[in-house]
Design a protein around this motif. Structure first.
Motif, PDB file in Angstrom:
ATOM      1  N   LYS A   1       0.819  -1.214   0.000  1.00  0.00           N
ATOM      2  CA  LYS A   1       0.000   0.000   0.000  1.00  0.00           C
ATOM      3  C   LYS A   1       0.851   1.262   0.000  1.00  0.00           C
ATOM      4  N   ALA A   2       2.078   1.154   0.506  1.00  0.00           N
ATOM      5  CA  ALA A   2       2.963   2.318   0.576  1.00  0.00           C
ATOM      6  C   ALA A   2       3.680   2.603  -0.744  1.00  0.00           C
ATOM      7  N   ILE A   3       3.576   1.696  -1.696  1.00  0.00           N
ATOM      8  CA  ILE A   3       4.193   1.942  -3.001  1.00  0.00           C
ATOM      9  C   ILE A   3       3.426   3.092  -3.655  1.00  0.00           C
ATOM     10  N   ALA A   4       4.149   4.098  -4.065  1.00  0.00           N
ATOM     11  CA  ALA A   4       3.550   5.359  -4.518  1.00  0.00           C
ATOM     12  C   ALA A   4       2.579   5.178  -5.674  1.00  0.00           C
ATOM     13  N   ASN A   5       1.368   5.703  -5.499  1.00  0.00           N
ATOM     14  CA  ASN A   5       0.372   5.708  -6.575  1.00  0.00           C
ATOM     15  C   ASN A   5       0.832   6.551  -7.759  1.00  0.00           C
ATOM     16  N   ALA A   6       1.749   7.479  -7.515  1.00  0.00           N
ATOM     17  CA  ALA A   6       2.221   8.377  -8.576  1.00  0.00           C
ATOM     18  C   ALA A   6       3.157   7.670  -9.564  1.00  0.00           C
ATOM     19  N   LEU A   7       3.642   6.496  -9.210  1.00  0.00           N
ATOM     20  CA  LEU A   7       4.525   5.762 -10.124  1.00  0.00           C
ATOM     21  C   LEU A   7       3.749   5.336 -11.369  1.00  0.00           C
ATOM     22  N   PRO A   8       4.446   5.166 -12.495  1.00  0.00           N
ATOM     23  CA  PRO A   8       3.770   4.573 -13.653  1.00  0.00           C
ATOM     24  C   PRO A   8       3.186   3.214 -13.236  1.00  0.00           C
ATOM     25  N   SER A   9       2.015   2.896 -13.728  1.00  0.00           N
ATOM     26  CA  SER A   9       1.313   1.705 -13.254  1.00  0.00           C
ATOM     27  C   SER A   9       2.088   0.409 -13.513  1.00  0.00           C
ATOM     28  N   LEU A  10       2.851   0.332 -14.591  1.00  0.00           N
ATOM     29  CA  LEU A  10       3.633  -0.876 -14.838  1.00  0.00           C
ATOM     30  C   LEU A  10       4.731  -1.034 -13.794  1.00  0.00           C
ATOM     31  N   VAL A  11       5.356   0.058 -13.411  1.00  0.00           N
ATOM     32  CA  VAL A  11       6.394   0.034 -12.371  1.00  0.00           C
ATOM     33  C   VAL A  11       5.768  -0.364 -11.036  1.00  0.00           C
ATOM     34  N   ARG A  12       4.625   0.217 -10.731  1.00  0.00           N
ATOM     35  CA  ARG A  12       3.939  -0.081  -9.470  1.00  0.00           C
ATOM     36  C   ARG A  12       3.528  -1.556  -9.418  1.00  0.00           C
ATOM     37  N   ALA A  13       3.012  -2.075 -10.526  1.00  0.00           N
ATOM     38  CA  ALA A  13       2.633  -3.489 -10.588  1.00  0.00           C
ATOM     39  C   ALA A  13       3.842  -4.376 -10.322  1.00  0.00           C
ATOM     40  N   HIS A  14       4.973  -4.040 -10.929  1.00  0.00           N
ATOM     41  CA  HIS A  14       6.209  -4.797 -10.730  1.00  0.00           C
ATOM     42  C   HIS A  14       6.608  -4.807  -9.252  1.00  0.00           C
ATOM     43  N   LYS A  15       6.562  -3.645  -8.626  1.00  0.00           N
ATOM     44  CA  LYS A  15       6.965  -3.533  -7.233  1.00  0.00           C
ATOM     45  C   LYS A  15       6.022  -4.317  -6.309  1.00  0.00           C
ATOM     46  N   VAL A  16       4.727  -4.272  -6.586  1.00  0.00           N
ATOM     47  CA  VAL A  16       3.762  -5.032  -5.791  1.00  0.00           C
ATOM     48  C   VAL A  16       4.035  -6.531  -5.936  1.00  0.00           C
ATOM     49  N   GLN A  17       4.242  -6.982  -7.167  1.00  0.00           N
ATOM     50  CA  GLN A  17       4.518  -8.400  -7.410  1.00  0.00           C
ATOM     51  C   GLN A  17       5.807  -8.841  -6.723  1.00  0.00           C
ATOM     52  N   LYS A  18       6.800  -7.962  -6.733  1.00  0.00           N
ATOM     53  CA  LYS A  18       8.081  -8.281  -6.108  1.00  0.00           C
ATOM     54  C   LYS A  18       7.923  -8.453  -4.594  1.00  0.00           C
ATOM     55  N   LYS A  19       7.077  -7.614  -3.984  1.00  0.00           N
ATOM     56  CA  LYS A  19       6.811  -7.743  -2.543  1.00  0.00           C
ATOM     57  C   LYS A  19       6.164  -9.093  -2.260  1.00  0.00           C
ATOM     58  N   ALA A  20       5.187  -9.488  -3.094  1.00  0.00           N
ATOM     59  CA  ALA A  20       4.516 -10.775  -2.911  1.00  0.00           C
ATOM     60  C   ALA A  20       5.503 -11.929  -3.110  1.00  0.00           C
ATOM     61  N   ALA A  21       6.388 -11.780  -4.080  1.00  0.00           N
ATOM     62  CA  ALA A  21       7.362 -12.828  -4.377  1.00  0.00           C
ATOM     63  C   ALA A  21       8.333 -13.039  -3.216  1.00  0.00           C
ATOM     64  N   LYS A  22       8.597 -11.977  -2.458  1.00  0.00           N
ATOM     65  CA  LYS A  22       9.525 -12.081  -1.318  1.00  0.00           C
ATOM     66  C   LYS A  22       9.092 -13.145  -0.322  1.00  0.00           C
ATOM     67  N   VAL A  23       7.790 -13.366  -0.219  1.00  0.00           N
ATOM     68  CA  VAL A  23       7.280 -14.355   0.742  1.00  0.00           C
ATOM     69  C   VAL A  23       6.806 -15.624   0.039  1.00  0.00           C
ATOM     70  N   GLY A  24       7.175 -15.780  -1.242  1.00  0.00           N
ATOM     71  CA  GLY A  24       6.878 -17.006  -1.964  1.00  0.00           C
ATOM     72  C   GLY A  24       5.575 -17.014  -2.740  1.00  0.00           C
ATOM     73  N   PHE A  25       4.841 -15.896  -2.757  1.00  0.00           N
ATOM     74  CA  PHE A  25       3.609 -15.838  -3.544  1.00  0.00           C
ATOM     75  C   PHE A  25       3.983 -15.425  -4.956  1.00  0.00           C
ATOM     76  N   ASP A  26       4.427 -16.413  -5.747  1.00  0.00           N
ATOM     77  CA  ASP A  26       4.977 -16.143  -7.072  1.00  0.00           C
ATOM     78  C   ASP A  26       4.944 -17.429  -7.881  1.00  0.00           C
ATOM     79  N   TRP A  27       4.957 -17.274  -9.195  1.00  0.00           N
ATOM     80  CA  TRP A  27       5.056 -18.434 -10.063  1.00  0.00           C
ATOM     81  C   TRP A  27       6.462 -19.006  -9.968  1.00  0.00           C
ATOM     82  N   ASP A  28       6.561 -20.326 -10.155  1.00  0.00           N
ATOM     83  CA  ASP A  28       7.875 -20.968 -10.114  1.00  0.00           C
ATOM     84  C   ASP A  28       8.736 -20.575 -11.304  1.00  0.00           C
ATOM     85  N   ASP A  29       8.098 -20.439 -12.463  1.00  0.00           N
ATOM     86  CA  ASP A  29       8.880 -20.111 -13.658  1.00  0.00           C
ATOM     87  C   ASP A  29       8.053 -19.260 -14.615  1.00  0.00           C
TER      88      ASP A  29
END
Length: 197
Positions: free
Chosen positions: A72-100
């Protein structure tokens, strides 16, 4: 950039809130606090550990208790593709990610099917949601391939403009208006442009 900092510090001083010395001190304190491997006694073996420490320090500093807080703290002002990447990366940190990447790519097919299932419904909100899911899935594939999404899309935009220009120039040479040409005629020129550029 420095002009803005000095300008705002001047306003802050005039209003009695802070001055440029306060700003400089705050920045110095932040740098020291966030880099204990440089200014403190922490030892790190590589840049990965530096980044992990950085994330933990930011979590403490901002009182984040959950991954959702971080997202939620990832800036809304970022381009949406960048924001999506950052959100996905946070989820991936705890294993919520595709294997490949193949699994992530299959999600694109699933999301595209959902777009095609709803696009005739005239339910703009549902269509928007499904298109958003499709784009989010595409970002996931780019992230898995270590491709910068913004650069990829901007590169494609430039390529599209070059190829469209080829079509337009060919039409002008033939003394035709694009609006009078059939899609098949333009598509044939597009395929020719693909060979050239």
């Amino acid at each position: 950039m420095l002009l803005h900092v000095v300008f705002h510090a001047s306003i802050g001083k005039d209003d009695g809130y802070f001055n440029i010395s306060d700003v400089i001190q705050a920045i110095c304190n932040k740098m020291i606090y966030r880099h204990p491997h440089v200014f403190g006694k922490d030892k790190v073996l590589n840049s990965g550990e530096v980044l992990d420490n950085w994330e933990e320090i930011k979590k403490e500093e901002k009182n984040f208790e959950t991954i959702t807080d971080e997202m939620k703290a990832i800036a809304n002002a970022l381009p949406s593709l960048v924001r999506a990447h950052k959100v996905q990366k946070k989820a991936a940190k705890v294993g919520f990610d595709w294997d490949d990447v193949e699994d992530a790519a299959l999600k694109i097919n699933e999301e595209l099917k959902e777009v095609l299932d709803v696009y005739k419904s005239n339910n703009k909100e549902k269509i928007k949601d499904e298109v958003g899911d499709l784009i989010f899935a595409c970002v996931n594939v780019a992230r898995k391939l270590n491709i910068n999404e913004e650069e990829a899309v901007n590169s494609t935009i430039q390529k599209f403009i070059r190829r469209f220009s080829f079509i337009e120039q060919a039409a002008l040479k033939s003394k035709k208006n694009l609006s009078d040409m059939t899609l098949e005629e333009m598509d044939a020129l597009w395929n020719e442009a693909k060979k050239n550029k």
